[in-house]
Design an enzyme around this catalytic site. Structure first.
Site, mmCIF file in Angstrom:
data_model
loop_
_atom_site.group_PDB
_atom_site.id
_atom_site.type_symbol
_atom_site.label_atom_id
_atom_site.label_comp_id
_atom_site.label_asym_id
_atom_site.label_seq_id
_atom_site.Cartn_x
_atom_site.Cartn_y
_atom_site.Cartn_z
ATOM 1 N N GLU A 134 18.229 -6.258 17.125
ATOM 2 C CA GLU A 134 18.120 -4.795 17.244
ATOM 3 C C GLU A 134 16.655 -4.495 17.456
ATOM 4 O O GLU A 134 15.849 -4.681 16.539
ATOM 5 C CB GLU A 134 18.633 -4.106 15.966
ATOM 6 C CG GLU A 134 20.130 -4.179 15.774
ATOM 7 C CD GLU A 134 20.913 -3.543 16.901
ATOM 8 O OE1 GLU A 134 20.357 -2.705 17.636
ATOM 9 O OE2 GLU A 134 22.083 -3.898 17.069
ATOM 10 N N ILE A 147 0.837 -1.213 0.000
ATOM 11 C CA ILE A 147 0.000 0.000 0.000
ATOM 12 C C ILE A 147 0.869 1.259 0.000
ATOM 13 O O ILE A 147 1.929 1.288 0.615
ATOM 14 C CB ILE A 147 -0.881 0.000 1.287
ATOM 15 C CG1 ILE A 147 -1.719 -1.271 1.382
ATOM 16 C CG2 ILE A 147 -1.771 1.244 1.389
ATOM 17 C CD1 ILE A 147 -2.758 -1.455 0.310
ATOM 18 N N GLY A 153 13.639 -5.463 14.685
ATOM 19 C CA GLY A 153 12.184 -5.336 14.742
ATOM 20 C C GLY A 153 11.737 -5.097 16.168
ATOM 21 O O GLY A 153 12.500 -4.591 17.004
ATOM 22 N N SER A 154 10.512 -5.498 16.437
ATOM 23 C CA SER A 154 9.927 -5.210 17.750
ATOM 24 C C SER A 154 10.451 -6.191 18.808
ATOM 25 O O SER A 154 10.902 -7.292 18.477
ATOM 26 C CB SER A 154 8.403 -5.335 17.654
ATOM 27 O OG SER A 154 8.078 -6.657 17.290
ATOM 28 N N CYS A 214 13.521 3.529 15.860
ATOM 29 C CA CYS A 214 13.882 2.917 17.145
ATOM 30 C C CYS A 214 14.703 3.917 17.953
ATOM 31 O O CYS A 214 14.713 3.881 19.168
ATOM 32 C CB CYS A 214 14.675 1.649 16.906
ATOM 33 S SG CYS A 214 16.020 1.890 15.751
ATOM 34 N N GLY A 270 11.187 -10.140 18.534
ATOM 35 C CA GLY A 270 12.579 -10.497 18.852
ATOM 36 C C GLY A 270 12.640 -11.647 19.853
ATOM 37 O O GLY A 270 13.445 -12.578 19.715
ATOM 38 N N GLU A 324 7.558 2.343 23.771
ATOM 39 C CA GLU A 324 7.919 2.869 22.450
ATOM 40 C C GLU A 324 6.629 3.147 21.679
ATOM 41 O O GLU A 324 5.773 2.266 21.565
ATOM 42 C CB GLU A 324 8.757 1.814 21.718
ATOM 43 C CG GLU A 324 9.186 2.270 20.351
ATOM 44 C CD GLU A 324 10.076 1.239 19.669
ATOM 45 O OE1 GLU A 324 9.656 0.078 19.563
ATOM 46 O OE2 GLU A 324 11.180 1.609 19.250
HETATM 47 P P1 NAD Z 1 8.149 -6.450 13.694
HETATM 48 O O1 NAD Z 1 8.830 -7.048 14.859
HETATM 49 O O2 NAD Z 1 6.685 -6.512 13.608
HETATM 50 O O3 NAD Z 1 8.697 -7.121 12.338
HETATM 51 C C1 NAD Z 1 10.061 -7.157 12.014
HETATM 52 C C2 NAD Z 1 10.292 -8.288 11.035
HETATM 53 O O4 NAD Z 1 10.033 -9.531 11.693
HETATM 54 C C3 NAD Z 1 9.368 -8.248 9.823
HETATM 55 O O5 NAD Z 1 10.091 -8.662 8.681
HETATM 56 C C4 NAD Z 1 8.304 -9.276 10.188
HETATM 57 O O6 NAD Z 1 7.664 -9.847 9.087
HETATM 58 C C5 NAD Z 1 9.140 -10.308 10.931
HETATM 59 N N1 NAD Z 1 8.369 -11.180 11.839
HETATM 60 C C6 NAD Z 1 7.144 -10.967 12.388
HETATM 61 N N2 NAD Z 1 6.780 -12.016 13.144
HETATM 62 C C7 NAD Z 1 7.797 -12.914 13.096
HETATM 63 C C8 NAD Z 1 8.035 -14.180 13.698
HETATM 64 N N3 NAD Z 1 7.138 -14.748 14.500
HETATM 65 N N4 NAD Z 1 9.218 -14.804 13.461
HETATM 66 C C9 NAD Z 1 10.152 -14.230 12.674
HETATM 67 N N5 NAD Z 1 9.971 -13.037 12.054
HETATM 68 C C10 NAD Z 1 8.818 -12.380 12.261
HETATM 69 O O7 NAD Z 1 8.704 -4.957 13.626
HETATM 70 P P2 NAD Z 1 8.243 -3.798 12.638
HETATM 71 O O8 NAD Z 1 6.888 -3.372 13.067
HETATM 72 O O9 NAD Z 1 8.492 -4.203 11.237
HETATM 73 O O10 NAD Z 1 9.320 -2.656 13.004
HETATM 74 C C11 NAD Z 1 9.178 -1.815 14.070
HETATM 75 C C12 NAD Z 1 10.001 -2.268 15.248
HETATM 76 O O11 NAD Z 1 11.353 -2.445 14.855
HETATM 77 C C13 NAD Z 1 10.033 -1.256 16.359
HETATM 78 O O12 NAD Z 1 9.837 -1.874 17.609
HETATM 79 C C14 NAD Z 1 11.445 -0.681 16.301
HETATM 80 O O13 NAD Z 1 11.939 -0.170 17.496
HETATM 81 C C15 NAD Z 1 12.226 -1.824 15.801
HETATM 82 N N6 NAD Z 1 13.445 -1.346 15.137
HETATM 83 C C16 NAD Z 1 14.636 -1.431 15.796
HETATM 84 C C17 NAD Z 1 15.801 -0.960 15.207
HETATM 85 C C18 NAD Z 1 17.133 -1.029 15.913
HETATM 86 O O14 NAD Z 1 18.152 -0.867 15.257
HETATM 87 N N7 NAD Z 1 17.186 -1.260 17.218
HETATM 88 C C19 NAD Z 1 15.751 -0.408 13.937
HETATM 89 C C20 NAD Z 1 14.528 -0.353 13.279
HETATM 90 C C21 NAD Z 1 13.371 -0.827 13.893
#
Ligand code: NAD
Length: 479
Positions: A250, A23, A228-229, A284, A233, A383
Site C-alpha cells: 500500500e 518526539i 509506506g512510501s 496516502c 515499497g 505526493e
Molecule cells: P516509509 O516508506 O518511509 O516507511 C514505512 C515503513 O517501512 C516504516 O516502518 C519504515 O521503518 C520501514 N522501512 C524503511 N526502510 C525500509 C527498508 N529498506 N526495508 C523495509 N522496511 C523499511 O513511509 P512513511 O514515511 O512511514 O509513510 C509515509 C508513506 O506511506 C507515504 O508515501 C504514504 O503515501 C504511504 N502510505 C500509504 C498508505 C496506503 O494505504 N496506500 C497508507 C499510509 C501511508
C-alpha cells in the site's frame, strides 16, 4: 521521560540494543526512548512465530474469533490512553485520534466475524465436469508474515494487517514505524493480554534498515504486507523477490477531488478541506488535487481561502485544535521544500505556505492552497504528504477525469455533484480503488482499501484483506 521495551518475542517483552528517540511533534520534546531491535531480534521473532505456526494454524475459526474480539474489547478499555498516545506521538487532534481507535475496534470485530464463519465453510465442494473425481477447496494460512507499517495512521494500518492475518491463522512479526511506536506498543500490550499462544504475535520496533529490511529478507517469512512510501515499497519487493515471498503493498497517492458543475458548493468546500488537511494532509488518500468546474471556480477559491484560514492549528491535546503539526522535522522540511519548489515553478500561493507566527515551536505548517499549478511541476505530480492543496479550473467533465487520471498513482478520488448520474459516470471513469461520491473519506472494514497503478499491489480490508494471508489448496480425489 518513558523508557520502553521495544521488542516482544514469544510472549516476553525485551529491551533491544537499538535505542529509538520518540518526539512529540507539537513541542519538539522527547516523549520516550524505545529500546528497539535489530536483525538478530527479527531472526528470533521469526523463529518463535515459526514454532507457534502449527498450533495456531490448526486452531478453529471460532477460537481465533474469540481472541480478536478480546483484542477489540481491550482496545476499547484502553481507549483514552491510546488516544492520548496517538495525539502526542503523531500530532493528531484528539477527535482524529478517536476515529483511529474506532477504526481499529471495527476492524478486529469484522475479522472476528469472518473467522467465526471459517469452521462451517473451510472445505468447499468444487463442481467438476466429470463424476470420476471429487474436489474440495481449502483456504489455509500462508505461514509467518511480516507486517511493516508507516507513521501516518500507525494503529489503523496495523489493525488492517494484523486482524486478517490472525483471523487467517498466520503468525506475525510486526514492525511499527520508528517515528510513531507509542500507540503501537500500547496496542501490543492489549494483544499480549488477549490469550494468544506465545509466538503467534511478535513485535520488533526499529529502523527500516535494521528491522524492516531483515524481515523482507528472512526466508522463513512467507509474505510481507507493507504500507509506506513507493521508494521503500520497491526495496521491500526487491528483497522479497530473492526468496520469492508474496508481497502486498500500500503505497502513495496523488488523488483528486472533482467538483462538478452541479455540486453543492458548501459540501465541496468542506470535503476539500477534509481531503487536504485531515491529519495535516499526511494521508496516502489526500485529495491534494482539487478540480473545479469553471462556473464555480471563482467563488470556490475565494471561499476556500477563508475556510482554510479559519482552521485552528495548535496542541493536538487541546480540544479546540482542528489541525496539529506534521509528524517530525524531516516531514516538515520535505513539505517546505515542495512549497518552495512549487513557487519556483510558478504556482500561485492562495494562502498558507509557512509556519503560523503564533506557533514558533513544533512542526506546524498552515493549511496551504495553490492555484495556477503547472501540470508538469512536482507540486502537481508528486505526493506531498502535508497540508497542501492544488486547485484548478476545468472546462468539462471529460477534462476533470483526464486530469485526475493523469498520474502514476490511482488510490482514491472524491466526486461532488447533485447530479448523481454524472457523479456515478465520473466515478466509473476514474482510475482509483475507492471513490467517494458526496461523502467524506469514510472507510468500512467491508469495503476494500487499495488502488490502481503504483498505489498498490493487492487490497486490504474486506474478504480481500483476508485472502491476502491465505493459500488456496484443492484436494482432488478419484471416486
Ligand atoms: P516509509 O516508506 O518511509 O516507511 C514505512 C515503513 O517501512 C516504516 O516502518 C519504515 O521503518 C520501514 N522501512 C524503511 N526502510 C525500509 C527498508 N529498506 N526495508 C523495509 N522496511 C523499511 O513511509 P512513511 O514515511 O512511514 O509513510 C509515509 C508513506 O506511506 C507515504 O508515501 C504514504 O503515501 C504511504 N502510505 C500509504 C498508505 C496506503 O494505504 N496506500 C497508507 C499510509 C501511508
Amino acid at each position: 521521560m518513558m523508557k520502553l521495551a521495544g521488542v516482544y518475542i514469544e510472549g516476553v517483552w525485551q529491551h533491544g540494543p537499538c535505542p529509538l528517540s520518540v518526539i512529540n511533534p507539537s513541542n519538539e520534546q522527547q516523549l520516550a526512548e524505545v529500546a528497539g531491535g535489530d536483525g538478530a531480534a527479527v531472526a528470533r521473532a521469526t523463529l518463535a512465530a515459526r514454532k507457534a505456526f502449527s498450533g495456531w494454524s490448526s486452531s478453529t475459526g471460532s477460537e481465533r474469533a474469540k481472541v480478536l474480539r478480546t483484542i477489540a474489547e481491550g482496545v476499547e478499555a484502553r481507549r483514552e490512553r491510546l488516544v492520548t498516545l496517538q495525539a502526542s506521538n503523531n500530532g493528531k487532534p484528539l477527535a482524529e485520534a478517536q476515529l483511529d481507535v474506532d477504526d481499529v475496534i471495527a476492524t478486529f470485530c469484522y475479522y472476528a466475524d469472518l473467522a467465526d464463519g471459517f469452521d462451517a465453510g473451510q472445505d468447499c465442494a468444487v463442481a467438476l465436469p466429470t463424476d470420476d473425481f471429487v474436489a474440495r477447496l481449502r483456504r489455509e494460512p500462508c505461514g509467518v508474515v511480516g507486517l511493516i507499517v508507516p507513521w501516518n495512521f500507525p494503529m489503523v494500518t496495523t489493525a488492517w494487517k494484523l486482524a486478517p492475518a490472525l483471523a487467517a491463522g498466520c503468525c506475525v512479526v510486526l514492525k511499527p514505524s520508528e517515528v510513531t511506536p507509542l500507540a503501537e506498543l500500547e496496542l501490543a500490550a492489549v494483544i499480549a493480554e488477549a490469550g494468544l499462544p506465545d509466538g503467534v504475535f511478535n513485535l520488533v520496533c526499529g529502523t527500516g534498515i535494521a528491522v524492516g529490511a531483515a524481515l523482507a529478507a528472512d526466508p522463513r517469512i512467507a509474505k510481507i504486507s507493507f504500507t509506506g512510501s513507493n521508494a521503500v515499497g520497491v526495496q521491500v519487493m526487491q528483497r522479497a523477490a530473492e526468496t520469492v515471498k508474496g508481497v502486498s503493498l500500500e503505497l502513495g497517492g496523488k488523488s483528486s477531488l472533482l467538483v462538478l458543475e452541479e455540486a453543492d458548493l458548501e459540501l465541496a468546500l468542506e470535503l476539500a478541506c477534509l481531503g487536504g488537511f485531515f491529519n495535516a494532509g499526511q494521508m496516502c488518500s489526500a485529495t491534494s488535487r482539487v478540480l473545479v468546474a469553471e462556473a464555480l471556480y471563482a467563488d470556490f477559491i475565494v471561499r476556500l481561502k477563508t475556510q482554510a484560514e479559519s482552521i485552528r492549528l495548535g496542541d493536538p491535546l487541546a480540544g479546540e485544535s482542528d489541525m496539529g503539526p506534521l509528524v517530525n522535522h524531516a516531514q516538515y522540511q520535505r513539505v517546505h521544500k515542495h512549497i518552495a519548489a512549487g513557487l519556483d515553478a510558478g504556482a500561485q500561493l492562495l494562502c498558507g505556505g509557512s509556519r503560523p507566527a503564533e506557533l514558533p515551536c513544533g512542526y506546524f505548517i498552515s493549511p496551504t492552497v495553490f492555484t495556477e499549478v503547472p501540470l508538469d511541476s512536482a507540486l502537481w505530480r508528486e505526493e506531498i504528504f502535508g497540508p497542501v492543496l492544488c486547485v484548478r479550473s476545468v472546462a468539462s467533465e471529460a477534462e476533470a477525469v483526464a486530469l485526475a487520471n493523469d498520474s502514476e498513482f490511482g488510490l482514491v478520488a472524491s466526486v461532488i455533484s447533485r447530479d448523481l448520474g454524472a457523479a456515478q459516470r465520473v466515478a466509473n471513469a476514474l482510475e482509483a480503488g475507492l471513490v467517494w461520491v458526496n461523502a467524506p473519506q469514510v472507510i468500512f472494514p467491508q469495503t476494500a482499501w487499495g488502488g490502481y497503478k503504483q498505489s498498490s499491489i493487492g487490497r486490504e480490508l474486506g474478504p480481500w484483506g483476508l485472502s491476502a494471508f491465505q493459500e488456496i489448496k484443492h484436494v482432488v480425489t478419484a471416486r
